[in-house]
Design a protein around this motif. Structure first.
Motif, mmCIF file in Angstrom:
data_model
loop_
_atom_site.group_PDB
_atom_site.id
_atom_site.type_symbol
_atom_site.label_atom_id
_atom_site.label_comp_id
_atom_site.label_asym_id
_atom_site.label_seq_id
_atom_site.Cartn_x
_atom_site.Cartn_y
_atom_site.Cartn_z
ATOM 1 N N GLU A 142 7.780 9.682 7.814
ATOM 2 C CA GLU A 142 8.575 8.587 8.355
ATOM 3 C C GLU A 142 7.725 7.601 9.159
ATOM 4 N N LEU A 143 6.456 7.925 9.399
ATOM 5 C CA LEU A 143 5.593 7.040 10.171
ATOM 6 C C LEU A 143 5.298 5.764 9.394
ATOM 7 N N PRO A 144 5.104 4.642 10.088
ATOM 8 C CA PRO A 144 4.791 3.384 9.395
ATOM 9 C C PRO A 144 3.534 3.518 8.537
ATOM 10 N N GLY A 145 3.635 3.149 7.275
ATOM 11 C CA GLY A 145 2.494 3.199 6.372
ATOM 12 C C GLY A 145 2.352 4.490 5.602
ATOM 13 N N ALA A 146 3.076 5.544 6.020
ATOM 14 C CA ALA A 146 2.981 6.830 5.331
ATOM 15 C C ALA A 146 3.724 6.785 4.001
ATOM 16 N N GLN A 147 3.259 7.585 3.050
ATOM 17 C CA GLN A 147 3.861 7.630 1.720
ATOM 18 C C GLN A 147 4.772 8.853 1.585
ATOM 19 N N ALA A 148 5.793 8.734 0.760
ATOM 20 C CA ALA A 148 6.707 9.841 0.492
ATOM 21 C C ALA A 148 5.953 10.997 -0.168
ATOM 22 N N GLY A 149 6.456 12.203 0.044
ATOM 23 C CA GLY A 149 5.764 13.394 -0.422
ATOM 24 C C GLY A 149 5.475 13.423 -1.906
ATOM 25 N N ARG A 150 6.410 12.939 -2.731
ATOM 26 C CA ARG A 150 6.196 12.987 -4.180
ATOM 27 C C ARG A 150 4.998 12.134 -4.589
ATOM 28 N N LEU A 151 4.710 11.073 -3.810
ATOM 29 C CA LEU A 151 3.588 10.201 -4.142
ATOM 30 C C LEU A 151 2.251 10.884 -3.872
ATOM 31 N N HIS A 152 2.239 11.855 -2.959
ATOM 32 C CA HIS A 152 1.018 12.606 -2.701
ATOM 33 C C HIS A 152 0.621 13.387 -3.953
ATOM 34 N N LEU A 153 1.610 14.062 -4.548
ATOM 35 C CA LEU A 153 1.329 14.892 -5.714
ATOM 36 C C LEU A 153 1.149 14.051 -6.966
ATOM 37 N N ASP A 154 1.946 12.973 -7.104
ATOM 38 C CA ASP A 154 1.754 12.070 -8.235
ATOM 39 C C ASP A 154 0.358 11.435 -8.182
ATOM 40 N N GLY A 155 -0.061 11.027 -6.991
ATOM 41 C CA GLY A 155 -1.371 10.415 -6.822
ATOM 42 C C GLY A 155 -2.499 11.363 -7.150
ATOM 43 N N ARG A 156 -2.269 12.630 -6.889
ATOM 44 C CA ARG A 156 -3.309 13.614 -7.191
ATOM 45 C C ARG A 156 -3.636 13.635 -8.678
ATOM 46 N N LEU A 157 -2.604 13.516 -9.514
ATOM 47 C CA LEU A 157 -2.827 13.507 -10.964
ATOM 48 C C LEU A 157 -3.699 12.335 -11.383
ATOM 49 N N LEU A 158 -3.575 11.219 -10.674
ATOM 50 C CA LEU A 158 -4.300 10.008 -11.033
ATOM 51 C C LEU A 158 -5.694 9.926 -10.427
ATOM 52 N N HIS A 159 -5.835 10.419 -9.200
ATOM 53 C CA HIS A 159 -7.034 10.105 -8.427
ATOM 54 C C HIS A 159 -7.910 11.302 -8.047
ATOM 55 N N ASP A 160 -7.392 12.512 -8.201
ATOM 56 C CA ASP A 160 -8.130 13.639 -7.625
ATOM 57 C C ASP A 160 -9.400 13.986 -8.384
ATOM 58 N N ALA A 161 -9.428 13.769 -9.694
ATOM 59 C CA ALA A 161 -10.634 14.127 -10.453
ATOM 60 C C ALA A 161 -11.844 13.346 -9.947
ATOM 61 N N ALA A 162 -11.663 12.042 -9.703
ATOM 62 C CA ALA A 162 -12.766 11.227 -9.188
ATOM 63 C C ALA A 162 -13.147 11.650 -7.774
ATOM 64 N N LEU A 163 -12.155 12.001 -6.950
ATOM 65 C CA LEU A 163 -12.447 12.442 -5.591
ATOM 66 C C LEU A 163 -13.194 13.766 -5.599
ATOM 67 N N ARG A 164 -12.813 14.673 -6.497
ATOM 68 C CA ARG A 164 -13.495 15.963 -6.605
ATOM 69 C C ARG A 164 -14.950 15.776 -7.021
ATOM 70 N N MET A 165 -15.200 14.918 -7.990
ATOM 71 C CA MET A 165 -16.575 14.659 -8.431
ATOM 72 C C MET A 165 -17.400 14.061 -7.302
#
Length: 238
Positions: free
Chosen positions: A202-225
Motif C-alpha cells: 500500500e506504500l506509494p510507488g509499491a507494486q501489487a504482489g502479483r506483479l512481483h511474480l509476473d515480473g520474475r518470469l520476465l526479468h529474473d533470468a537476466a538478473l540471475r546471470m
C-alpha cells in the motif's frame, strides 16, 4: 607413519551476515558454493559474533532486512562499526540493500527515505552509469524491496542509477561494493516476501504482489546471470 603428502587446498569461506532467524543467503549462497566457496553464516541479531579479522575468510556479504541502518539497536551499531574490518583489510565485501546502507553509514554517508515518500517494492528499471557500463553489462530491471535509500559516499564511484532512488550500486576502493536491489531471491524466497510483506504494497510507488511474480518470469533470468557475473568479479581472486 607421518603423512607428508600434499593436502587438498580448502578455500576460505565467505562470511555471510543475515538479519533474521529465518533469513537465507538464497541465490547468492548458491552461486558462491558453486564457485567452490563455503559459507560461514552469522546472525548478529541473535548474538552471533563477528570476527576481529577477515584473514580466515574470502570476504563478506552483508544482506538486507526489515530494520534500518539508522536504528539505535546495539547490534546495528556494532555491525556498522565492524565494517571497518573489511575496509581496513581491503577484503572483498558486498552489501545488499541494508548491507549497502550500513556501508554508506560507515563511509560517512546518510541513509534516508524518499523526499516524497516513495517506496521501491517490486521490479524497477536500472541504468548503468558510464563507469558501471565499462565494468560489466547490467540488467534492465531489478527487484527492489525498500523505502530508504542512500547518498553516494565521498570517494565512491556510482555504477548504476534508478528513477526514484538515484543511487543503486556503487564501488568504494578496490573491494567494497554496495547494491540497493536484490539479486539473491529464489522463487521460494520471493513467495515468502510477497506473503509476509503484503502490508507494504500500500506504500506509494509499491507494486501489487502479483506483479512481483509476473515480473520474475520476465526479468529474473537476466538478473540471475548478472548476479553470477558480479559475484565472480568480487570473489574471483579469493
Amino acid at each position: 607413519m607421518l603423512d607428508l603428502s600434499p593436502k587438498p587446498h580448502r578455500p576460505r569461506p565467505v562470511l555471510v551476515v543475515l538479519h533474521q532467524e529465518t533469513s537465507s543467503p538464497g541465490r547468492v549462497g548458491q552461486i558462491l558454493q558453486a564457485m567452490g566457496l563455503a559459507l560461514d553464516i552469522r546472525r548478529p541479531v541473535l548474538g552471533d559474533p563477528l570476527p576481529d579479522t577477515l584473514e580466515h575468510h574470502a570476504g563478506a556479504v552483508v544482506f538486507g532486512g526489515p530494520m534500518s541502518a539508522n536504528d539505535d539497536e546495539p547490534y546495528i551499531r556494532r555491525e556498522i562499526d565492524w565494517l571497518s574490518v573489511p575496509l581496513g583489510e581491503n577484503r572483498p565485501f558486498l552489501g545488499i540493500c541494508l548491507g549497502a546502507q550500513m556501508l554508506v553509514k560507515t563511509l560517512g554517508g546518510t541513509v534516508t527515505g524518499h523526499a516524497d515518500g516513495w517506496a521501491e517494492i517490486g521490479w524497477y528499471p536500472l541504468r548503468a552509469t558510464e563507469a558501471g557500463a565499462t565494468l560489466m553489462a547490467w540488467p534492465d530491471m531489478v527487484y527492489q524491496f525498500h523505502r530508504e535509500g542512500f547518498d553516494l559516499p565521498s570517494g565512491a564511484t556510482l555504477l548504476a542509477t534508478g528513477q526514484h532512488y538515484e543511487n543503486q550500486a556503487f564501488r568504494y576502493g578496490d573491494n567494497a561494493w554496495g547494491i540497493q536491489f536484490h539479486g539473491e531471491l529464489t522463487l521460494a524466497m520471493m513467495h515468502r516476501w510477497v506473503v509476509r510483506g503484503a502490508h507494504r504494497f500500500e506504500l506509494p510507488g509499491a507494486q501489487a504482489g502479483r506483479l512481483h511474480l509476473d515480473g520474475r518470469l520476465l526479468h529474473d533470468a537476466a538478473l540471475r546471470m548478472w548476479m553470477t557475473s558480479f559475484l565472480d568479479r568480487i570473489f574471483h581472486e579469493t
